[in-house]
Design an enzyme around this catalytic site. Structure first.
Site, short mmCIF file in Angstrom:
data_model
loop_
_atom_site.label_atom_id
_atom_site.label_comp_id
_atom_site.label_asym_id
_atom_site.label_seq_id
_atom_site.Cartn_x
_atom_site.Cartn_y
_atom_site.Cartn_z
N ASP A 42 0.61 -1.29 0.22
CA ASP A 42 -0.02 0.11 -0.27
C ASP A 42 0.68 1.33 -0.05
OD1 ASP A 42 -2.37 2.14 0.54
OD2 ASP A 42 -3.44 0.07 1.35
N ASP A 77 -3.27 4.51 -3.00
CA ASP A 77 -4.47 5.01 -1.80
C ASP A 77 -4.15 6.77 -2.38
OD1 ASP A 77 -5.78 5.07 0.98
OD2 ASP A 77 -4.42 6.91 1.24
N GLU A 119 -6.67 3.61 -5.62
CA GLU A 119 -8.10 3.97 -4.93
C GLU A 119 -8.48 5.32 -5.55
OE1 GLU A 119 -9.58 3.96 -0.52
OE2 GLU A 119 -6.87 4.88 -1.03
N HIS A 145 -10.82 -2.28 4.38
CA HIS A 145 -10.96 -2.17 5.91
C HIS A 145 -11.65 -0.92 5.89
CE1 HIS A 145 -7.70 0.34 3.02
NE2 HIS A 145 -7.75 0.76 4.18
N ASP A 146 -11.99 -0.15 4.82
CA ASP A 146 -12.68 1.34 5.35
C ASP A 146 -13.95 0.96 4.59
OD1 ASP A 146 -10.23 2.45 5.23
OD2 ASP A 146 -10.46 2.66 3.41
#
Length: 552
Positions: free
Chosen positions: A97, A193, A243, A317-318
């Site tokens: 990430d 990200d 993302e 995870h969000d």
């Protein structure tokens, strides 16, 4: 990009909550090594690990203070190198990430920037004498005052996450050098990200909005990603996924089209906003099923026609757990989780599977705000109270929407701490860990876990899953999502029933090519009788393959 991209499946690991080799409150890299045989058995091709770099953990690692060092809570560089080697031996690649829209305010660059306006690193960040009206995605102004210099710095997220200034070529080179460091170690890919936020309107314009359209898919973002491709990705077989916050279909085609040399694929989140009443996340709401189908169908057809590539996902995870969000976390947890899995894995794109999704982990039903750790949720709770909600009302919203829903420890077995650790975890376990866990799922051949394993194997077996076009047969139906994926050589039919009420469905004439033969590949109930009319049970799912009959 890798040759296997269109047949690959990625498994996302949140290391803090995955497995603790050292039997501590948080997970670590050696905990991932311990579970590699399980992941190889499942059949996944890549592991995406959320950040494990040095960080003050204000945003669980997405506030990086040193890109080159592993946070001691997760282990050492030797542990990471062992993970790379052991995963590679099992045919699994490791994806990192990369968080380069912002750094922690504890990063050395930012600490240097505080030393004065003429410091070399000052221009690594974005400063203004006066703030504009842009809002942070975590609430409040996106600008924080720095008293020593009398200026404000931009933070689109938490105040401790200062946005980087991508207009500065020295900053870009520092980022690319860091990415090459990890690529040279042998990582197989990068997840980037909020990467579509790195280019801001240099005028810092404002209007009556929160400002997001002035920096989302900003004026130079494609230029920056093409430069990243030239300087980091070119010549390497890397899987890269961006993302994309509040993005557009047209931009995602450009981001992921191979000829543009930017990224392999993109995440978009439009389908995960269908339970936001009037676009507001922090409100209770039921999801709009017809809207969900429409968004996913538009992206399926648009990306296919435009030559882009989707990253497919329900969970990360969000996000809250999908079986609680779009399925049934009660009586029909198993069948609804299988249905959701089939509906997603039948689409065109690269599926991403989030830890625990494969055993139908659900939201943990937090009761008290003290049980949560997520900075976004804690901020939202205070804002909800300030808006006039009482504590019970505010907690009901947090319980449904919090990012901590997906961050409770992975449930491996029915021991005291679910096999995650021998110590009380950093975030409380879900109450159902005693019977919803990997050990129980492995022992049950009809489990959600075995269903996912079969879906992953099918993607590698049938080219139509990669190449077939998409057609939705029930765009307005209130509970059925029926679609086909067709190529010249074969066709898939995916039937998904989003509901607990019995439902009948008859396939329209002409959908099945004349003379083609059918086989049922997968169902979450015993096989139905032959024919093209079904009496569908609660949360029923069927996956058929059609192919031409070979002449004798």
């Amino acid at each position: 990009m890798p040759e296997n991209m269109k047949q690959a499946v990625v498994y996302q690991i949140y290391p803090k909550s995955f497995s603790s080799h050292r039997q501590q409150a948080t997970g670590d890299l050696l905990g991932v090594v311990d579970r590699l045989d399980y992941l190889a058995w499942l059949g996944v091709d890549y592991l995406w690990l959320t950040p494990f770099y040095c960080s003050p953990q204000k945003d669980n690692g997405y506030d990086v203070s040193d890109y080159y060092r592993i946070d001691p809570a997760y282990g050492s560089m030797a542990d990471f190198e062992l993970l790379l080697a052991e995963a590679r031996q099992r045919g699994i690649g490791i994806m990192l990430d990369i968080v380069v829209n912002h750094t922690s305010t504890e990063h050395a660059w930012f600490r240097q920037a505080l030393k004065g306006r003429d410091n070399f690193y000052r221009d690594f960040y974005i400063w203004r004498d006066q703030p504009n009206n842009w809002q942070s995605k975590f609430g409040g102004s996106a600008w924080a005052f720095e008293p020593e210099s009398g200026q404000y710095y931009l933070h689109l997220f938490d105040q401790t996450q200062a946005d980087l200034n991508w207009e500065n070529p020295q900053l870009r080179q520092a980022v690319f050098e860091m990415m090459r460091f990890w690529a040279d170690k042998g990582v197989a890919g990068f997840r980037l990200d909020v990467i579509n936020l790195i280019s801001k309107d240099p005028a810092f314009s404002e209007d009556d909005s929160d400002g997001r359209h002035f920096y989302t898919d900003g004026p130079r973002v494609h230029e920056y990603l093409q430069q990243m491709h030239r300087e980091v990705f070119a010549g390497r077989e890397l899987l890269t996924v961006g993302e994309m916050s509040s993005t557009s279909l047209a931009h995602c085609i450009d981001y992921s089209h191979p000829e543009r040399r930017e990224l392999s694929m993109t995440f978009n989140f439009h389908h995960l906003k269908v339970d936001y009443p009037q676009g507001q996340k922090w409100q209770l709401g039921r999801f709009d099923f017809v809207g969900l189908k429409r968004i996913l169908s538009d992206w399926q057809q648009g990306m296919h026609a435009g030559g882009g590539w989707n990253a497919l996902f329900w969970c990360n995870h969000d996000q809250p757990r999908v079986v609680s969000r779009f399925g049934d976390e009660g009586q029909y947890r198993q069948v609804s989780a299988k249905m959701l899995a089939t509906a997603l894995h039948g689409l065109q794109g690269t599926p991403y599977l989030y830890q625990g999704e494969e055993i139908a982990m659900a939201n943990p039903a937090f009761q008290h705000i003290e049980e949560l750790r997520d900075v976004e949720s804690l901020n939202a709770y205070q804002q909800l109270l300030a808006s006039g909600l009482d504590r019970a009302q505010a907690m009901a919203v947090i319980r449904q929407k919090s990012r901590d829903n997906s961050r409770t420890p992975m449930q491996w077995d029915n021991s005291r701490f679910a096999g995650f650790s021998q110590t009380q975890p950093w975030l409380r376990l879900a109450d159902d860990a005693g019977h919803i866990n990997v050990a129980a799922a492995l022992a049950d051949p009809d489990s959600v876990l075995h269903h996912y394993r079969r879906l992953i194997a099918l993607r590698k077996q049938y080219p139509v899953l990669a190449d077939g076009d998409y057609r939705c047969l029930t765009p307005e139906h209130p509970s059925l999502w029926v679609y086909t994926r067709r190529s010249a050589a074969e066709m898939l039919l995916v039937i998904s029933h989003f509901g607990a009420e019995a439902q009948s469905y008859r396939l329209p004439e002409g959908v099945i090519p004349e003379g083609w033969q059918a086989e049922l590949l997968l169902s979450n109930y015993p096989a139905p009788p032959a024919g093209w009319q079904w009496q569908l049970r609660p949360w029923h799912s069927l996956l058929y393959r059609f192919y031409p009959v070979t002449p004798p």
